[in-house]
Design an enzyme around this catalytic site. Structure first.
Site, PDB file in Angstrom:
ATOM      1  N   CYS A 159       0.492  -0.813  -0.375  1.00 18.84           N
ATOM      2  CA  CYS A 159       0.486   0.071   0.118  1.00 18.84           C
ATOM      3  C   CYS A 159       1.251   1.279  -0.433  1.00 18.84           C
ATOM      4  O   CYS A 159       1.993   1.178   0.980  1.00 18.84           O
ATOM      5  CB  CYS A 159      -0.882   0.731   1.544  1.00 18.84           C
ATOM      6  SG  CYS A 159      -2.413   1.863   0.990  1.00 18.84           S
ATOM      7  N   HIS A 168      -9.139  -3.300  -1.815  1.00 17.61           N
ATOM      8  CA  HIS A 168      -8.098  -2.628  -1.177  1.00 17.61           C
ATOM      9  C   HIS A 168      -8.760  -1.375  -1.280  1.00 17.61           C
ATOM     10  O   HIS A 168      -8.448  -0.609  -0.118  1.00 17.61           O
ATOM     11  CB  HIS A 168      -6.418  -2.693  -1.892  1.00 17.61           C
ATOM     12  CG  HIS A 168      -5.639  -1.551  -1.574  1.00 17.61           C
ATOM     13  ND1 HIS A 168      -4.471  -3.010  -0.611  1.00 17.61           N
ATOM     14  CD2 HIS A 168      -5.506  -1.217  -1.435  1.00 17.61           C
ATOM     15  CE1 HIS A 168      -3.312  -2.352  -0.680  1.00 17.61           C
ATOM     16  NE2 HIS A 168      -4.285  -0.861  -0.886  1.00 17.61           N
ATOM     17  N   GLU A 169      -9.372  -0.633  -2.464  1.00 21.26           N
ATOM     18  CA  GLU A 169      -9.697   0.559  -2.493  1.00 21.26           C
ATOM     19  C   GLU A 169     -10.753   0.365  -1.539  1.00 21.26           C
ATOM     20  O   GLU A 169     -10.722   2.087  -0.425  1.00 21.26           O
ATOM     21  CB  GLU A 169      -9.704   1.187  -3.701  1.00 21.26           C
ATOM     22  CG  GLU A 169      -8.350   0.916  -4.428  1.00 21.26           C
ATOM     23  CD  GLU A 169      -7.071   1.281  -4.245  1.00 21.26           C
ATOM     24  OE1 GLU A 169      -7.073   2.530  -2.873  1.00 21.26           O
ATOM     25  OE2 GLU A 169      -6.105   0.870  -4.261  1.00 21.26           O
ATOM     26  N   HIS A 215     -10.208   1.397   1.862  1.00 18.78           N
ATOM     27  CA  HIS A 215      -9.482   2.433   2.339  1.00 18.78           C
ATOM     28  C   HIS A 215     -10.060   3.158   2.668  1.00 18.78           C
ATOM     29  O   HIS A 215     -10.346   3.845   3.399  1.00 18.78           O
ATOM     30  CB  HIS A 215      -8.951   3.043   0.926  1.00 18.78           C
ATOM     31  CG  HIS A 215      -7.595   2.891   1.315  1.00 18.78           C
ATOM     32  ND1 HIS A 215      -6.442   2.789   2.278  1.00 18.78           N
ATOM     33  CD2 HIS A 215      -6.203   2.501   0.582  1.00 18.78           C
ATOM     34  CE1 HIS A 215      -5.138   2.645   1.847  1.00 18.78           C
ATOM     35  NE2 HIS A 215      -5.254   1.783   0.912  1.00 18.78           N
TER      36      HIS A 215
HETATM   37 NI    NI Z   1      -3.492   1.512  -0.442  1.00 18.65          NI
END
Ligand code: NI
Length: 169
Positions: free
Chosen positions: A90, A132-133, A136
């Protein structure tokens, strides 16, 4: 367009749950363009607004073979299928890479910058990047998915993204 500074841990903005975008105005369109440029410069396969200090639900994805860059407004995962083990990095956690579990397949919905509904069924790196996004956008980092401390490794700065194709942003 501009390259924006990417926030890194322990910046508290990375732990904020992004707010839903109500109106796709010029500020959102400009931010998305800047995020795409920042993602390419980094490089990463995705980036969220939270990572550039703006806690709203805006994601860009790119640098993935056979996938054109795209922007997602208010994305959410609506379905996952299967489990696989991946190596992930990341941009907000420089110098590390970890082994975690991700879905084999994800279905995501959101809107594009024109406000049109988008629904994506994704596999492989695209599925990983989307999970993953969207994590976030909910204040979740990949390190939260580690099952053992030993699954997190130090890598040389800059190699967290380039080590292999499975790394994300
Ligand atoms: Ni990331």
């Amino acid at each position: 367009m501009a390259i924006l500074p990417i926030r890194t841990v322990p910046d508290p903005v990375l732990r904020e749950k992004g707010k839903r975008i109500r109106t796709i105005d010029n500020s959102i369109i400009k931010l998305a363009a800047d995020m795409l440029e920042t993602m390419h410069d980094a490089p990463g396969v995705g980036l969220t607004a939270c990572q550039v200090g703006v806690p709203i639900r805006l994601v860009v994805i790119g640098n993935i073979a056979d996938v054109e860059d795209f922007v997602l407004v208010n994305p959410e995962v609506v379905k996952t299928k299967g489990v696989r083990t991946v190596t992930e990095g990341c941009l907000s956690i420089p110098g590390y890479s970890g082994t975690i579990k991700r879905a084999e397949q994800v279905t995501v919905k959101g809107k594009d910058l024109e406000g049109r509904e988008i629904r994506i069924k994704a596999y492989d790196l695209l599925a990983q990047a989307l999970e993953h996004e969207i994590d976030h956008s909910n204040g979740i980092l990949y390190i939260d998915h580690l099952e053992n401390e030993s699954d997190l490794r130090k890598v040389k700065p800059g190699e967290e993204e380039m080590e292999d194709a499975e790394n994300v942003d």
